[in-house]
Write an enzyme that holds these catalytic residues in place. Sequence first.
Site, short mmCIF file in Angstrom:
data_model
loop_
_atom_site.label_atom_id
_atom_site.label_comp_id
_atom_site.label_asym_id
_atom_site.label_seq_id
_atom_site.Cartn_x
_atom_site.Cartn_y
_atom_site.Cartn_z
N ASP A 49 -7.17 -1.40 -4.43
CA ASP A 49 -8.24 -1.08 -3.34
C ASP A 49 -9.07 0.16 -4.11
OD1 ASP A 49 -7.06 -2.78 -1.46
OD2 ASP A 49 -5.64 -1.18 -0.75
N ASP A 80 0.90 -1.27 0.00
CA ASP A 80 -0.08 0.11 0.13
C ASP A 80 0.86 1.42 0.18
OD1 ASP A 80 -2.35 -1.54 -0.12
OD2 ASP A 80 -2.20 -1.85 2.43
#
Length: 206
Positions: A178, A144
């Site tokens: 995401d 991420d």
Amino acid sequence: MSLKKATLFIIIILIIDQISKFYIKTNFILGEEVKVFDWFRILFVENEGMAWGAKIPGEYGKLTLTLFRLVAICGIGYWLWDSVRKKNSRILVISVALIFAGAFGNIIDSVFYGLIFNDSHNQIASFLPEAGTYGSLFHGKVVDMLYFPLWSGYLPEWIPIWGGQYFTFFEPVFNIADSAITIGVILLIIFNKKAFPKEEKKSENI
């Protein structure tokens, strides 16, 4: 939208997602941060679990999560194929394709990253290192990097429970995959009637 166009759409999202993750993994040390704007930063973190960093406890928690994701992606893939086959609305096909691409992008990390990268703690990771990798098949960590701390500060005392505490909005760190999942879900919610049109009831003859 045809299945060919939906597949191309998915491939483009996957390429962007994996290039961004590969770049971060091979150029950033875990926890390293680059400030782009006050409200947007590139922050390298790794997620071993689900959304918001939640984990399934136990020795086989990570394996269980990855296998669940694999089963889920099969279901989403069938949903996409069936939607195209039935010539459902374009917005439904686009939404499901976004969700599929996002889920698949994170599955790639979970399944393979432990095998192709070494650890990012206090060092920049190498792709296919000679000295060994940080994990095994199905035990990779999701990369991420997108961080949007839109506001940070102490909440007013009058707010129940959290009053007086330091708070950051928006705190989660996420990735392109995401984002694709989130956009797909939001489109389904906003355009629910177009995505799932109800069949007009035929008037009964009296």
